[in-house]
Design a protein around this motif. Structure first.
Motif, PDB file in Angstrom:
ATOM      1  N   ARG A  46       1.159  -1.169  -0.149  1.00  0.00           N
ATOM      2  CA  ARG A  46      -0.473  -0.559   0.245  1.00  0.00           C
ATOM      3  C   ARG A  46       0.826   1.338  -0.366  1.00  0.00           C
ATOM      4  NH1 ARG A  46      -2.494  -1.096   4.194  1.00  0.00           N
ATOM      5  NH2 ARG A  46      -2.034   0.088   5.805  1.00  0.00           N
ATOM      6  N   PHE A  49       3.510   0.899  -3.282  1.00  0.00           N
ATOM      7  CA  PHE A  49       2.864   1.412  -4.404  1.00  0.00           C
ATOM      8  C   PHE A  49       1.885   1.704  -4.968  1.00  0.00           C
ATOM      9  CE2 PHE A  49       6.024  -2.145  -4.485  1.00  0.00           C
ATOM     10  CZ  PHE A  49       6.693  -2.324  -5.214  1.00  0.00           C
ATOM     11  N   SER A  50       1.168   2.226  -4.253  1.00  0.00           N
ATOM     12  CA  SER A  50      -0.727   2.794  -4.080  1.00  0.00           C
ATOM     13  C   SER A  50       0.569   4.272  -5.312  1.00  0.00           C
ATOM     14  CB  SER A  50      -0.801   3.787  -3.226  1.00  0.00           C
ATOM     15  OG  SER A  50      -1.743   2.387  -2.619  1.00  0.00           O
ATOM     16  N   GLY A  51       0.496   5.128  -5.978  1.00  0.00           N
ATOM     17  CA  GLY A  51       1.453   6.322  -6.125  1.00  0.00           C
ATOM     18  C   GLY A  51       2.070   6.077  -7.455  1.00  0.00           C
ATOM     19  N   VAL A  52       1.919   4.559  -7.384  1.00  0.00           N
ATOM     20  CA  VAL A  52       2.870   4.337  -9.219  1.00  0.00           C
ATOM     21  C   VAL A  52       1.718   3.967 -10.157  1.00  0.00           C
ATOM     22  CG1 VAL A  52       3.770   3.097 -10.251  1.00  0.00           C
ATOM     23  CG2 VAL A  52       5.063   3.333  -8.261  1.00  0.00           C
ATOM     24  N   ASN A  53       1.534   4.084 -10.666  1.00  0.00           N
ATOM     25  CA  ASN A  53       0.832   4.056 -11.852  1.00  0.00           C
ATOM     26  C   ASN A  53      -0.031   2.654 -12.259  1.00  0.00           C
ATOM     27  OD1 ASN A  53      -1.017   3.873 -14.267  1.00  0.00           O
ATOM     28  ND2 ASN A  53      -0.015   5.190 -15.356  1.00  0.00           N
ATOM     29  N   PRO A  54      -0.857   2.008 -11.817  1.00  0.00           N
ATOM     30  CA  PRO A  54      -1.373   0.674 -11.667  1.00  0.00           C
ATOM     31  C   PRO A  54      -1.313   0.208 -12.963  1.00  0.00           C
ATOM     32  CG  PRO A  54      -3.209   1.540 -11.780  1.00  0.00           C
ATOM     33  CD  PRO A  54      -1.878   3.045 -11.315  1.00  0.00           C
ATOM     34  N   VAL A  59       0.409  -6.870  -9.009  1.00  0.00           N
ATOM     35  CA  VAL A  59       0.521  -7.497  -7.586  1.00  0.00           C
ATOM     36  C   VAL A  59      -0.461  -9.120  -7.161  1.00  0.00           C
ATOM     37  CG1 VAL A  59      -0.152  -7.520  -5.209  1.00  0.00           C
ATOM     38  CG2 VAL A  59       0.466  -4.986  -6.974  1.00  0.00           C
TER      39      VAL A  59
ATOM     40  N   ARG B  46      -3.607   6.744 -14.992  1.00  0.00           N
ATOM     41  CA  ARG B  46      -2.927   7.278 -14.030  1.00  0.00           C
ATOM     42  C   ARG B  46      -3.848   8.432 -12.841  1.00  0.00           C
ATOM     43  NH1 ARG B  46       0.153   9.652 -17.526  1.00  0.00           N
ATOM     44  NH2 ARG B  46      -0.362  11.560 -17.361  1.00  0.00           N
ATOM     45  N   PHE B  49      -7.231   6.070 -10.276  1.00  0.00           N
ATOM     46  CA  PHE B  49      -6.524   4.645  -9.770  1.00  0.00           C
ATOM     47  C   PHE B  49      -4.836   5.124  -9.293  1.00  0.00           C
ATOM     48  CE2 PHE B  49      -9.928   3.355 -12.258  1.00  0.00           C
ATOM     49  CZ  PHE B  49     -11.372   3.088 -12.160  1.00  0.00           C
ATOM     50  N   SER B  50      -4.746   5.417  -9.657  1.00  0.00           N
ATOM     51  CA  SER B  50      -3.022   5.668  -8.850  1.00  0.00           C
ATOM     52  C   SER B  50      -3.795   6.148  -7.394  1.00  0.00           C
ATOM     53  CB  SER B  50      -2.023   6.849  -9.348  1.00  0.00           C
ATOM     54  OG  SER B  50      -1.086   6.217 -11.032  1.00  0.00           O
ATOM     55  N   GLY B  51      -3.010   5.854  -6.633  1.00  0.00           N
ATOM     56  CA  GLY B  51      -3.737   6.338  -5.274  1.00  0.00           C
ATOM     57  C   GLY B  51      -4.791   5.644  -4.341  1.00  0.00           C
ATOM     58  N   VAL B  52      -5.098   4.669  -5.603  1.00  0.00           N
ATOM     59  CA  VAL B  52      -5.425   2.796  -4.922  1.00  0.00           C
ATOM     60  C   VAL B  52      -5.111   1.647  -5.071  1.00  0.00           C
ATOM     61  CG1 VAL B  52      -7.711   1.499  -5.694  1.00  0.00           C
ATOM     62  CG2 VAL B  52      -7.926   4.550  -6.109  1.00  0.00           C
ATOM     63  N   ASN B  53      -5.198   1.499  -3.844  1.00  0.00           N
ATOM     64  CA  ASN B  53      -3.955   0.463  -3.864  1.00  0.00           C
ATOM     65  C   ASN B  53      -3.803  -1.060  -4.803  1.00  0.00           C
ATOM     66  OD1 ASN B  53      -2.692  -1.708  -2.495  1.00  0.00           O
ATOM     67  ND2 ASN B  53      -3.735  -2.227  -0.727  1.00  0.00           N
ATOM     68  N   PRO B  54      -2.554  -1.329  -5.490  1.00  0.00           N
ATOM     69  CA  PRO B  54      -2.517  -2.029  -6.835  1.00  0.00           C
ATOM     70  C   PRO B  54      -3.066  -3.285  -5.859  1.00  0.00           C
ATOM     71  CG  PRO B  54      -0.852  -1.217  -6.065  1.00  0.00           C
ATOM     72  CD  PRO B  54      -1.339  -0.323  -5.069  1.00  0.00           C
TER      73      PRO B  54
END
Lengths: 245, 245
Positions: A46, A49-54, A59, B46, B49-54
């Motif tokens: 959380r 890797f939240s904050g990295v473009n999914p 995961v 980007r 969904f960045s900011g959502v737990n991947p």
């Protein structure tokens, strides 16, 4: 600057380099997370890797194998989830359960698990030769800290759904897990796929240390904006033709 | 509050509800994104969904089908990527390419694509009956805005790698795409899987509008912290026994 603020910076830079990794699509990164229950694998994912473009991060949590998965060798379901070029794959638990929980809970015989170290090393070489950088983190917590974290979970109703009796019962096997973990670290820490043992009693330290290692690894890839695939001059000419119409 | 700040708030709340979706693991959400090149599908992903737990979000970009994919029906590769319970799946392009690009570029005959609307509706009903909420967004931009965005890409060396000549050439087919998109919207916007046409010339509006719709949909699920699976009282007793040892 506090470690937390520093971690936020590291995570931001990881996000920028991930974009270049995705753009270049010729390398990939595999992050393996192992550690006892409550060692913070979910929290780490959380935070880092939240904050990295999914779009470029996959995961996978490896729990109890499904019937289909269990009817294959232990690497089968793992191999399916390895990163494609341009991707970061994060394994929340992994093929290493095959020499940890499966060994300690006696789900497989010694003959089976003892063979697995060599198989794992060979599997990881294959990934590395296919341009995958491999980073393996063992989140180490003390039994006292684990007990404290279980205590906090038990006191917090909103987290009761996460509690499994088996996790608690595993505490009786702490020494056996420690032995299995030590042998695993010794037998499978290789130059191309090293293990990092991360002291994880302090969450801020865990997040900071792992972010730093991931960032260093991405930096070493010397990622650059890729060359254009198309003939840019030709498209520019087309573009000007349209503009003049 | 500016729309950007409001969007950040919405995204944060989406992240909180995603945690409950993941925890409950009995519903799922599928977000489908379609729209012309440069309409902002990547940017939307980007931003929202960045900011959502991947750990609970799987993004799939559907490009040119691979050889294996092309040797199956057009829904096969899409079905593989639908969300499991507890997950959010995001499709960057989707099965709808089968009635858009494949139709307009004449990769399949009219007999084939004309049958697909009914097949798609039936496929989406199946997903909905299996507890998947479906939201489909068509990112609409004007041809002038697309030209302007292409112009900016051509002027920015760091973005040249993204440029494909085919995208540019598709501009000649703008009207054909529009016809195909209108028919698609009319034939496949259903109660269980509605299309939302999002005016996307303004990025801030696109991000804001889509975040709101996603959040509303998650709110309607009335997600709650799930009931514990384990016998918490029993574990508490074990815990106290250990503490007293």
């Amino acid at each position: 600057m506090t470690a937390k603020a520093k971690t936020r910076q590291l995570v931001e830079t990881i996000g920028e380099l991930q974009y270049l990794l995705y753009a270049g699509a010729d390398r990939s990164l595999l992050v393996v997370l192992q550690g006892p229950d409550a060692s913070g694998k979910d929290g780490l994912i959380r935070h880092v890797f939240s904050g990295v473009n999914p779009q470029g991060v996959k995961v996978t949590s490896f729990g109890e194998p499904s019937k289909v998965e269990a009817s294959h060798d232990f690497l089968w379901r793992v191999h399916l989830r390895t990163p494609a070029k341009g991707e970061i794959a994060v394994f929340n638990r992994s093929h290493y359960e095959g020499v940890l929980a499966e060994r300690v809970r006696k789900l497989v015989s010694r003959e089976i698990w003892a063979e697995r170290y060599a198989v794992i090393n060979s599997f990881e070489s294959l990934l590395a030769e296919s341009s995958t950088e491999i980073l393996k983190f063992y989140l180490h917590i003390s039994p006292e800290e684990q007990l404290e974290r279980f205590r906090r979970r038990l006191a917090d109703k909103s987290r009761h759904w996460k509690i499994e009796e088996a996790d608690y019962d595993d505490r009786k096997l702490w020494l056996e897990y420690q032995t299995a973990a030590e042998e695993m670290l010794g037998r499978t820490s290789t130059k191309i796929a090293p293990w990092y043992v991360i002291p994880s009693d302090q969450k801020w330290f865990r997040n900071y240390a792992i972010s730093r290692i991931i960032l260093r690894s991405l930096r070493r890839m010397r990622l650059r904006t890729p060359e254009p695939q198309a003939d840019i001059q030709k498209i520019k000419r087309k573009f000007h033709d349209e503009a003049e119409e």
